[in-house]
Design an enzyme around this catalytic site. Structure first.
Site, PDB file in Angstrom:
ATOM      1  N   GLN A 129       0.820  -1.212   0.000  1.00 29.29           N
ATOM      2  CA  GLN A 129       0.000   0.000   0.000  1.00 29.29           C
ATOM      3  C   GLN A 129       0.856   1.264   0.000  1.00 29.29           C
ATOM      4  OE1 GLN A 129      -0.074  -2.457   2.170  1.00 29.29           O
ATOM      5  NE2 GLN A 129      -0.049  -1.766   4.288  1.00 29.29           N
ATOM      6  N   GLN A 132      24.850 -10.954  10.273  1.00 23.56           N
ATOM      7  CA  GLN A 132      24.082 -11.000   9.036  1.00 23.56           C
ATOM      8  C   GLN A 132      22.958 -12.015   9.129  1.00 23.56           C
ATOM      9  OE1 GLN A 132      25.043  -8.673   6.979  1.00 23.56           O
ATOM     10  NE2 GLN A 132      23.289  -9.010   5.668  1.00 23.56           N
ATOM     11  N   HIS A 152      19.369 -11.116  10.503  1.00 22.97           N
ATOM     12  CA  HIS A 152      18.477 -10.284   9.698  1.00 22.97           C
ATOM     13  C   HIS A 152      17.167 -11.007   9.377  1.00 22.97           C
ATOM     14  CE1 HIS A 152      20.184  -6.436   8.696  1.00 22.97           C
ATOM     15  NE2 HIS A 152      21.357  -6.963   8.439  1.00 22.97           N
ATOM     16  N   GLU A 174      26.231  -9.939  -1.581  1.00 21.63           N
ATOM     17  CA  GLU A 174      25.810  -8.580  -1.222  1.00 21.63           C
ATOM     18  C   GLU A 174      26.911  -7.887  -0.415  1.00 21.63           C
ATOM     19  OE1 GLU A 174      22.218  -6.381   1.322  1.00 21.63           O
ATOM     20  OE2 GLU A 174      22.592  -8.534   1.518  1.00 21.63           O
ATOM     21  N   HIS A 175      27.421  -8.563   0.608  1.00 20.31           N
ATOM     22  CA  HIS A 175      28.513  -8.033   1.428  1.00 20.31           C
ATOM     23  C   HIS A 175      29.713  -8.975   1.316  1.00 20.31           C
ATOM     24  CE1 HIS A 175      24.688  -6.860   3.473  1.00 20.31           C
ATOM     25  NE2 HIS A 175      25.271  -5.671   3.466  1.00 20.31           N
ATOM     26  N   ASP A 211      26.551  -0.801   7.706  1.00 23.29           N
ATOM     27  CA  ASP A 211      25.109  -0.749   7.974  1.00 23.29           C
ATOM     28  C   ASP A 211      24.717   0.555   8.649  1.00 23.29           C
ATOM     29  OD1 ASP A 211      24.532  -3.174   6.858  1.00 23.29           O
ATOM     30  OD2 ASP A 211      24.526  -4.286   8.739  1.00 23.29           O
ATOM     31  N   HIS A 217      14.028   8.222 -43.193  1.00 26.79           N
ATOM     32  CA  HIS A 217      15.197   8.789 -42.527  1.00 26.79           C
ATOM     33  C   HIS A 217      16.127   9.462 -43.537  1.00 26.79           C
ATOM     34  CE1 HIS A 217      13.823   6.394 -39.194  1.00 26.79           C
ATOM     35  NE2 HIS A 217      14.847   6.752 -38.420  1.00 26.79           N
TER      36      HIS A 217
END
Length: 649
Positions: free
Chosen positions: A397, A474, A477, A543-544, A577, A637
């Site tokens: 939303q 990590q 998470h 990612e890391h 972070d 063209h």
């Protein structure tokens, strides 16, 4: 005996019904079971192979096919025995997949409730869970530790199962065994939480980070958009949007139902501003912080802003000479930026700063922030980051509102308009990701992020205690997060495994249970050399990426694919972070091979231009265009270019 069998059968059916209800109303468990279904036959095949039947593969395939046909026939005939067996399997898979009890406070965020038709059912379930939780807490508080230990010891049954890590292109999964204690309460009047008690797995060293061979590691690319979440996100879009902008009344109804804002029995006309947090409220939240909290927020903001401004300064307008004129590009920000920050039980003010400050540094005129159930620290972060509008709604939303906007009302001045955003960025759960995939194209997005990941390359000089702490940081998470360790030293891997087990034991709940579940997706790789570690890391594109070796900068220079790079023992990923400077919104799931993390460039438009001042000097360019247009068969063209030719005119 027949009566006992009938009673047992009825009990199994009721238990199956209760399990089905939990599975259907909890998408996390439902998806886990869906993944486990495909593994079931593979695990049976593995067991038979270990028993010495590997020489007769054809016979095994026939047995598996026959088993599947039998299941289908039973399903068609409505045989309850299959359903009962499946119910037991589901219960066992739930126990082995999630190492926490089915309690609302064991999740990082409330279970989403997206379909309006489920409203009454969900409200009733919430009441039951709250009552059951209260009963459970009262019972646990009054229970003596000694008697509890003896009772659990008597009723525990130990089961063995396997954790599977799938490799792309390899039909045989890597498996590790661990022990799970499944505690079953036979007193039906005292069964808490839908008659299911989630077990807590007791790990021993070597089980949290199973060591696999380097040849078994493959890049696993998964669609970050969950199919179920996508269906639910579309349902929300249809409910609150219609054909144009978002209807504020419908938005409030959905936000109340999903718990973004508290329910309020008031006329619809007075509900307009309930989806907006005022600037005054954010300022007050900042002023009410303690000196230490306020100082930390100011320092993080300053570092992130300095880095973002340096990025913005690195790209400028430019121009060059072309035949007869000039050509160049301009760098300009988009007008309105939407920034999402996860909220609820675990507020993430760092994500507010990472997104809103970066958008402001890029030069966006309007920055809209969205975060559900914002905590005081989140409001304070919005104030210091300079957000122009704060939506206190979340999930699909919120993404829909930022993408399509809210038009001003001529009859109700309390309804505040929300401008359409040109780009929407920020991390979120799978419903946020699904919603971003819907609006992608209508507006820009930063990325479709998947589960978080960390990969550590280390050698014998590394500190196992520090590495274990980084892996756990990590893993806490999310239950689907992944921690990976690559090393050329066997002893270091062993020490890290022992440290992970030791540190997990002292981690508080629900962080401990979340991290334990995440480690079922994690592993270690013993490589021959550090160069092999680098090659595997580049294939995964984490990612890391942490480098903890004797010569970290030299190793870092050889690494090619990653989201964020952390060089040396002291460059902890957690420092990234919380605002060392670079952004913490990074690519996951191997996408670091072709893209980078969130930056000012996500909010910038590089647009090119050209100008011809001298028609005579441009004639060679004109003739080249005429020739190429006819080679491509585009006569229109060619004729348009000929009108610029001085020879033809």
């Amino acid at each position: 005996q027949q009566q006992q069998q009938q009673q047992q059968q009825q009990h199994n059916i009721e238990q199956r019904s209760e399990i089905d209800e939990i599975v259907e109303t909890n998408p996390i468990i439902k998806n886990c079971i869906k993944d486990c279904d495909d593994e079931n036959d593979i695990n049976k095949h593995e067991k038979q192979r270990k028993m010495g039947d590997n020489n007769d593969k054809e016979m095994l395939m026939k047995n598996m096919q026959s088993c599947n046909e039998t299941k289908q026939n039973h399903a068609k005939n409505g045989d309850n025995s299959i359903q009962e067996q499946k119910g037991d399997d589901i219960k066992q898979r739930i126990n082995l997949s999630f190492k926490y009890q089915l309690r609302d406070d064991s999740f990082h965020a409330p279970i989403p409730q997206t379909f309006p038709t489920y409203q009454a059912c969900m409200e009733e379930q919430q009441k039951q869970q709250q009552q059951q939780k209260q009963q459970y807490d009262n019972k646990q508080h009054s229970k003596d530790e000694t008697s509890s230990s003896k009772s659990i010891h008597k009723s525990n049954t130990t089961t063995k199962s396997t954790t599977t890590i799938h490799d792309r292109g390899d039909s045989t999964p890597f498996q590790t065994e661990y022990t799970s204690n499944d505690t079953t309460n036979t007193n039906t009047n005292n069964q808490n939480y839908k008659s299911i008690k989630m077990s807590t797995t007791t790990y021993t060293k070597g089980e949290l980070l199973p060591v696999i061979d380097p040849s078994r590691v493959r890049l696993e690319i998964k669609d970050p958009v969950d199919e179920g979440a996508l269906v639910q996100a579309k349902e929300i879009f249809q409910t609150i949007r219609g054909s144009g902008s978002v209807c504020p009344t419908k938005l409030i109804e959905v936000a109340e139902r999903l718990g973004d804002i508290p329910k309020q029995e008031e006329p619809a006309e007075s509900n307009g501003c309930r989806y907006i947090i005022s600037a005054e409220e954010c300022k007050k939240a900042f002023e009410d912080l303690s000196e230490e909290e306020r100082s930390s927020l100011v320092n993080i903001h300053a570092r992130v802003k300095a880095f973002a401004e340096a990025q913005r300064a690195s790209v400028r307008d430019t121009e060059i000479d072309i035949p007869g004129g000039k050509a160049g590009h301009t760098v300009s920000p988009c007008k309105a930026a939407g920034c999402y920050a996860p909220g609820g039980r675990y507020p993430l003010p760092s994500s507010v700063i990472m997104t809103a400050v970066t958008a402001k540094a890029a030069g966006c005129e309007t920055v809209i922030l969205a975060s559900p159930r914002p905590a005081k620290i989140t409001k304070a972060a919005a104030y210091i980051s300079g957000a122009d509008l704060f939506l206190c709604v979340g999930g699909a939303q919120a993404i829909a509102t930022m993408a399509y906007g809210i038009e001003p009302s001529s009859t109700n001045t309390s309804i505040l308009p929300v401008p359409r955003c040109d780009v929407i960025v920020g991390p979120g759960n799978k419903w946020v990701t699904a919603a971003k995939s819907i609006v992608q194209g209508y507006c820009g997005i930063d990325m479709l992020a998947g589960p978080s990941e960390v990969l550590v390359i280390c050698d014998k000089t590394a500190n196992p205690r520090i590495i274990a702490a980084d892996l756990i940081a990590q893993a806490e998470h999310d239950v689907v997060a992944r921690a990976i360790l690559l090393s050329d030293d066997k002893h270091t891997i062993k020490c890290v495994e022992e440290e992970v087990a030791r540190q997990l034991h002292s981690l508080p709940e629900p962080n401990k249970s979340t991290a334990q579940a995440a480690f079922t997706h994690s592993f270690a790789v013993l490589c021959d050399t550090i160069d092999q570690c680098i090659a595997i890391s580049d294939d995964i594109a984490p990612e890391h990426l942490e480098i903890q070796t004797a010569n970290p900068q030299t190793i870092a220079n050889k690494c090619a694919n990653y989201g964020g790079l952390f060089i040396g023992t002291h460059a902890a990923e957690v420092l990234g972070d919380y605002g060392a400077g670079p952004n913490h919104t990074l690519p996951t799931g191997g996408t670091g091979r072709y893209t980078g993390g969130l930056s000012v460039f996500n909010f910038l438009r590089i647009r090119t231009w050209m100008r011809v001042d001298d028609a005579t000097q441009s004639q060679n360019m004109v003739q080249d265009s005429i020739t190429m247009a006819r080679l491509e068969g585009l006569e229109g063209h060619a004729r348009a270019a000929e009108l610029r030719s001085l020879d033809k005119s």
